[in-house]
Design a protein around this motif. Structure first.
Motif, PDB file in Angstrom:
ATOM      1  N   GLN A 112       0.847  -1.182   0.000  1.00 32.62           N
ATOM      2  CA  GLN A 112       0.000   0.000   0.000  1.00 32.62           C
ATOM      3  C   GLN A 112       0.888   1.239   0.000  1.00 32.62           C
ATOM      4  O   GLN A 112       1.834   1.315   0.776  1.00 32.62           O
ATOM      5  CB  GLN A 112      -0.863   0.038   1.264  1.00 32.62           C
ATOM      6  CG  GLN A 112      -1.632  -1.220   1.531  1.00 32.62           C
ATOM      7  CD  GLN A 112      -2.402  -1.118   2.833  1.00 32.62           C
ATOM      8  OE1 GLN A 112      -3.603  -0.987   2.784  1.00 32.62           O
ATOM      9  NE2 GLN A 112      -1.732  -1.155   3.961  1.00 32.62           N
ATOM     10  N   THR A 113       0.558   2.185  -0.817  1.00 37.08           N
ATOM     11  CA  THR A 113       1.317   3.436  -0.815  1.00 37.08           C
ATOM     12  C   THR A 113       0.507   4.579  -0.228  1.00 37.08           C
ATOM     13  O   THR A 113       1.045   5.647  -0.005  1.00 37.08           O
ATOM     14  CB  THR A 113       1.757   3.809  -2.238  1.00 37.08           C
ATOM     15  OG1 THR A 113       0.593   3.922  -3.056  1.00 37.08           O
ATOM     16  CG2 THR A 113       2.692   2.758  -2.816  1.00 37.08           C
ATOM     17  N   THR A 114      -0.763   4.358   0.025  1.00 35.30           N
ATOM     18  CA  THR A 114      -1.630   5.428   0.536  1.00 35.30           C
ATOM     19  C   THR A 114      -2.013   5.188   1.984  1.00 35.30           C
ATOM     20  O   THR A 114      -3.040   5.650   2.439  1.00 35.30           O
ATOM     21  CB  THR A 114      -2.904   5.536  -0.329  1.00 35.30           C
ATOM     22  OG1 THR A 114      -3.568   4.271  -0.313  1.00 35.30           O
ATOM     23  CG2 THR A 114      -2.567   5.929  -1.755  1.00 35.30           C
ATOM     24  N   SER A 115      -1.193   4.468   2.709  1.00 35.38           N
ATOM     25  CA  SER A 115      -1.504   4.125   4.087  1.00 35.38           C
ATOM     26  C   SER A 115      -0.234   4.243   4.917  1.00 35.38           C
ATOM     27  O   SER A 115       0.883   4.196   4.385  1.00 35.38           O
ATOM     28  CB  SER A 115      -2.039   2.691   4.145  1.00 35.38           C
ATOM     29  OG  SER A 115      -2.139   2.258   5.480  1.00 35.38           O
ATOM     30  N   ASP A 116      -0.395   4.371   6.231  1.00 34.90           N
ATOM     31  CA  ASP A 116       0.784   4.393   7.095  1.00 34.90           C
ATOM     32  C   ASP A 116       1.354   2.983   7.287  1.00 34.90           C
ATOM     33  O   ASP A 116       2.452   2.818   7.784  1.00 34.90           O
ATOM     34  CB  ASP A 116       0.463   5.036   8.446  1.00 34.90           C
ATOM     35  CG  ASP A 116      -0.688   4.364   9.182  1.00 34.90           C
ATOM     36  OD1 ASP A 116      -1.411   3.571   8.553  1.00 34.90           O
ATOM     37  OD2 ASP A 116      -0.862   4.651  10.380  1.00 34.90           O
ATOM     38  N   ARG A 117       0.603   1.962   6.872  1.00 40.65           N
ATOM     39  CA  ARG A 117       1.104   0.585   6.861  1.00 40.65           C
ATOM     40  C   ARG A 117       1.604   0.285   5.458  1.00 40.65           C
ATOM     41  O   ARG A 117       0.822   0.283   4.515  1.00 40.65           O
ATOM     42  CB  ARG A 117      -0.010  -0.393   7.220  1.00 40.65           C
ATOM     43  CG  ARG A 117      -0.470  -0.289   8.670  1.00 40.65           C
ATOM     44  CD  ARG A 117      -1.607  -1.227   8.958  1.00 40.65           C
ATOM     45  NE  ARG A 117      -1.220  -2.617   8.739  1.00 40.65           N
ATOM     46  CZ  ARG A 117      -2.087  -3.616   8.660  1.00 40.65           C
ATOM     47  NH1 ARG A 117      -3.374  -3.380   8.765  1.00 40.65           N
ATOM     48  NH2 ARG A 117      -1.674  -4.845   8.470  1.00 40.65           N
ATOM     49  N   PRO A 118       2.901   0.003   5.287  1.00 42.91           N
ATOM     50  CA  PRO A 118       3.417  -0.206   3.930  1.00 42.91           C
ATOM     51  C   PRO A 118       2.868  -1.450   3.240  1.00 42.91           C
ATOM     52  O   PRO A 118       2.808  -1.499   2.026  1.00 42.91           O
ATOM     53  CB  PRO A 118       4.931  -0.316   4.121  1.00 42.91           C
ATOM     54  CG  PRO A 118       5.124  -0.619   5.562  1.00 42.91           C
ATOM     55  CD  PRO A 118       3.930  -0.098   6.303  1.00 42.91           C
TER      56      PRO A 118
END
Length: 158
Positions: A112-118
């Motif tokens: 994911q690039t739009t989250s604080d979790r990669p």
């Protein structure tokens, strides 16, 4: 720390590569990159990944039945770009054990690039409790319901 293929997909265009590569022969940037001190370190990491995947898929039975020379053939085939040599051993790791009900789990990772979790990582059982074979679509419905388009409804993207 995304895999190179994910980074390429995110940043490449049809006309240009997303980055240029600089080769350093001195002053390795230890604080930026993992330094692999030898080929044997890379081989050990590769074999560790293979063993982990086999534990999830086959309860470690395939890799434990292989001899040391088979492990070496798997690594050397990959390292030397000899597909037939690599596949002769890797085929055993990829076979679907129907007599045991198939793979126990299939590990997956969604970046994911739009989250604080990669990334999200989970074990996925490829067969439902009722015995039905599950697909990638079933996995996505469970993890990201908005990523699946339903006929007659607008498709949401994230």
């Amino acid at each position: 720390h995304y895999p190179i293929g994910v980074l390429f997909d995110l940043h490449a265009s049809n006309t240009a590569l997303p980055w240029s590569v600089s080769v350093h022969f001195k002053n390795f940037p230890e604080h930026d990159l993992l330094h692999c001190t030898s080929n044997s370190v890379i081989e050990a990491h590769f074999m560790s990944s293979i063993k982990e995947a086999d534990a999830l898929k086959h309860k470690s039975q395939v890799i434990n039945d292989m001899q040391k020379k088979d492990h070496k053939q798997l690594w050397m085939g990959l390292q030397n770009d000899k597909f037939d040599q690599f596949w002769a051993m890797n085929r055993k790791l990829m076979e679907y054990p129907t007599e045991e009900g198939g793979f126990r789990y299939i590990p997956f990772r969604i970046y994911q690039t739009t989250s604080d979790r990669p990334f999200i990582q989970k074990l996925f059982r490829p067969v439902s409790a009722e015995g039905h074979t599950l697909t990638l679509g079933d996995l996505l419905k469970e993890m990201f319901p908005s990523s699946i388009c339903v006929e007659g409804e607008p498709c949401l993207t994230s």
